[in-house]
Write a protein that holds these residues in place. Structure first.
Motif, PDB file in Angstrom:
ATOM      1  N   THR A   1      -9.649   1.565  -4.703  1.00 45.26           N
ATOM      2  CA  THR A   1      -9.565   0.103  -4.621  1.00 45.26           C
ATOM      3  C   THR A   1      -9.810  -0.375  -3.187  1.00 45.26           C
TER       4      THR A   1
ATOM      5  N   ALA B   1      -9.577  -1.262   0.552  1.00 42.63           N
ATOM      6  CA  ALA B   1      -8.439  -1.544   1.428  1.00 42.63           C
ATOM      7  C   ALA B   1      -7.308  -2.261   0.700  1.00 42.63           C
ATOM      8  N   ASN B   2      -7.499  -2.513  -0.598  1.00 46.41           N
ATOM      9  CA  ASN B   2      -6.454  -3.176  -1.384  1.00 46.41           C
ATOM     10  C   ASN B   2      -5.509  -2.129  -1.957  1.00 46.41           C
ATOM     11  N   TRP B   3      -4.477  -1.824  -1.209  1.00 46.99           N
ATOM     12  CA  TRP B   3      -3.525  -0.798  -1.642  1.00 46.99           C
ATOM     13  C   TRP B   3      -2.423  -1.360  -2.530  1.00 46.99           C
TER      14      TRP B   3
ATOM     15  N   ASP C   1      -3.019  -2.997  -5.433  1.00 50.98           N
ATOM     16  CA  ASP C   1      -3.588  -3.236  -6.759  1.00 50.98           C
ATOM     17  C   ASP C   1      -2.691  -2.613  -7.819  1.00 50.98           C
TER      18      ASP C   1
ATOM     19  N   ALA D   1       0.565  -5.047   3.120  1.00 52.21           N
ATOM     20  CA  ALA D   1      -0.650  -4.874   2.325  1.00 52.21           C
ATOM     21  C   ALA D   1      -1.616  -6.023   2.555  1.00 52.21           C
ATOM     22  N   SER D   2      -1.085  -7.235   2.649  1.00 54.33           N
ATOM     23  CA  SER D   2      -1.929  -8.407   2.878  1.00 54.33           C
ATOM     24  C   SER D   2      -2.617  -8.329   4.244  1.00 54.33           C
TER      25      SER D   2
ATOM     26  N   HIS E   1      -3.147  -5.591   5.988  1.00 52.84           N
ATOM     27  CA  HIS E   1      -4.036  -4.429   5.953  1.00 52.84           C
ATOM     28  C   HIS E   1      -5.334  -4.764   5.217  1.00 52.84           C
ATOM     29  N   HIS E   2      -5.212  -5.474   4.108  1.00 53.55           N
ATOM     30  CA  HIS E   2      -6.370  -5.810   3.284  1.00 53.55           C
ATOM     31  C   HIS E   2      -7.297  -6.771   4.011  1.00 53.55           C
TER      32      HIS E   2
ATOM     33  N   ASN F   1     -13.532  -0.920   7.578  1.00 53.00           N
ATOM     34  CA  ASN F   1     -13.216  -0.873   6.150  1.00 53.00           C
ATOM     35  C   ASN F   1     -12.953   0.550   5.680  1.00 53.00           C
TER      36      ASN F   1
ATOM     37  N   ARG G   1      -9.584   1.802   6.574  1.00 47.56           N
ATOM     38  CA  ARG G   1      -8.498   1.121   5.869  1.00 47.56           C
ATOM     39  C   ARG G   1      -8.490   1.471   4.381  1.00 47.56           C
ATOM     40  N   SER G   2      -9.400   2.312   3.954  1.00 42.37           N
ATOM     41  CA  SER G   2      -9.476   2.710   2.547  1.00 42.37           C
ATOM     42  C   SER G   2      -8.659   3.971   2.303  1.00 42.37           C
TER      43      SER G   2
END
Length: 384
Positions: free
Chosen positions: A41, A43-45, A47, A172-173, A175-176, A228, A231-232
């Protein structure tokens, strides 16, 4: 984990591995590691639909490849898998998905193939990244440089932060977003962390998150502007997976090539891995926790990207990663595993003990749940 308690299964796999390696000259054993991932997903950890990420695949001796492919064709016919490309997302829709995958998994073990993979619970990863950022001696004057390698102490902090949903969501926000956030927003997050530990009866930890200077906060908040790829989940798991492979390869004379399903926008991560592919140097490792971190992979001959449509062994890596992600998501959610899932968990527990070919960033409760189910299945299977 202790001794596997599974001599029959262990002997079967060791015999297959011995047969596979015996077909190559003793001086150089040639193998390939075929790799893929599941649950990505970016950098959206946070999800909620994909809470677990897995990266990994199969290490296969070259002389076993033909026989494996022949048996794969037979299994595809047996289970009416008519799609040109084997994909877990298709297999998972079937009511007998676990039985189908068990057949493929046991086929691979019979031929001495080893599963290497890295599991990441994304909430645990968020908590770990929060600790790595706000408890980093580079930004936080309460800690000395020695705290950088204090893995057990950091794990305790991560476990303490796991229930702090508001903190994890805010981190998370940030980081994303992928941009350097305002200083006051980062200061507010530090205060939230301090309040959490204060309420949890750890005022000495809370105090470490107070009284940041503006310069310290400016240095700290730069962490959120990473590329990116870094951050993934892939940016974190792929280097860890390489360490697992090197730990296995060091005492063995194996020339290993690595083929990974196509990765886009990961040039910096791929370059990092390729820089590891060099001869050993003096002091090319350092102790980390109970293991070692290696700065070179001298027996790896190359790291290349391929299209899974044209590489059936990468398709088998896709099946492995998808299945493992499904099982660990069930464990995470406290769901009951099916009989075939339990059987594979028993085998995964065995190869973990024998070869340490997989690892995970996940809460202690998930480790305990997996271990309990995997070893319980071994005891049931062998009546001990």
């Amino acid at each position: 984990m202790g001794r596997s308690g599974n001599p029959a299964k262990r002997a079967l796999h060791d015999s297959a591995l011995a047969r596979a390696t015996a077909k190559e000259p003793a001086s150089v054993l040639k193998a390939t590691f075929y790799c893929d991932e599941s649950g990505y997903t970016g950098a959206n950890w946070a999800d909620a639909d994909q809470p677990v990420f897995v990266q990994g695949g199969w290490l296969i001796m070259h002389r076993e490849r033909r026989e494996i492919l022949d048996e794969v064709v037979t299994l595809k016919e047996r289970f009416s898998l008519r799609a040109e490309e084997l994909k877990w997302v298709r297999v998972a829709r079937r009511r007998d998905s676990s039985a189908v995958y068990r057949a493929f998994f046991e086929l691979m073990l019979r031929h001495g193939a080893l599963p290497f993979f890295f599991v990441m619970d994304k909430d645990f990863l968020l908590a770990a990244k929060t600790v790595e950022t706000f408890f980093d001696p580079a930004y936080n004057h309460h800690f000395t440089d020695g705290f950088t390698g204090a893995s057990e102490e950091k794990k305790q902090l991560v476990e303490m932060l796991l229930p702090a949903r508001e903190i994890l969501d805010e981190f998370a926000s940030l980081h994303h977003g992928g941009v350097v956030p305002p200083r006051e927003r980062v200061r507010d997050l530090a205060e939230m962390i301090a309040d959490w530990f204060e309420l949890g009866g750890a005022p000495w930890i809370a105090e470490t998150q107070r009284h940041y200077s503006d310069d310290q906060l400016d240095d700290l908040r730069s962490e959120f502007g990473a590329t990116n790829s870094m951050r993934s989940t892939t940016g974190h798991s792929l280097p860890g997976l390489m360490q697992l492979l090197e730990n296995f390869l060091r005492p063995r004379a194996i020339a290993l090539g690595i083929l990974h399903d196509n990765l886009t926008r990961f040039d910096d991560v791929i370059e990092f891995v390729r820089r590891l592919l060099r001869p050993s140097r003096p002091r090319d490792s350092m102790p980390v926790g109970s293991g070692s971190f290696y700065f070179s992979m001298p027996t790896v001959t190359g790291f290349d990207l391929v299209d899974s449509k044209s590489e059936p062994f990468v398709q088998l890596a896709d099946l492995l990663c998808g299945f493992v992600r499904t099982v660990f998501t069930k464990i995470r959610n406290g769901e009951e595993l099916e009989d075939d899932e339990l059987a594979i968990c028993a085998d995964i527990a065995m190869v973990h003990h024998e070869y340490h070919c997989w690892d995970a960033n996940m809460p202690e409760a998930m480790w305990e749940s997996f271990a309990a189910q995997g070893w319980a299945e071994l005891r049931r299977r062998f009546g001990s």
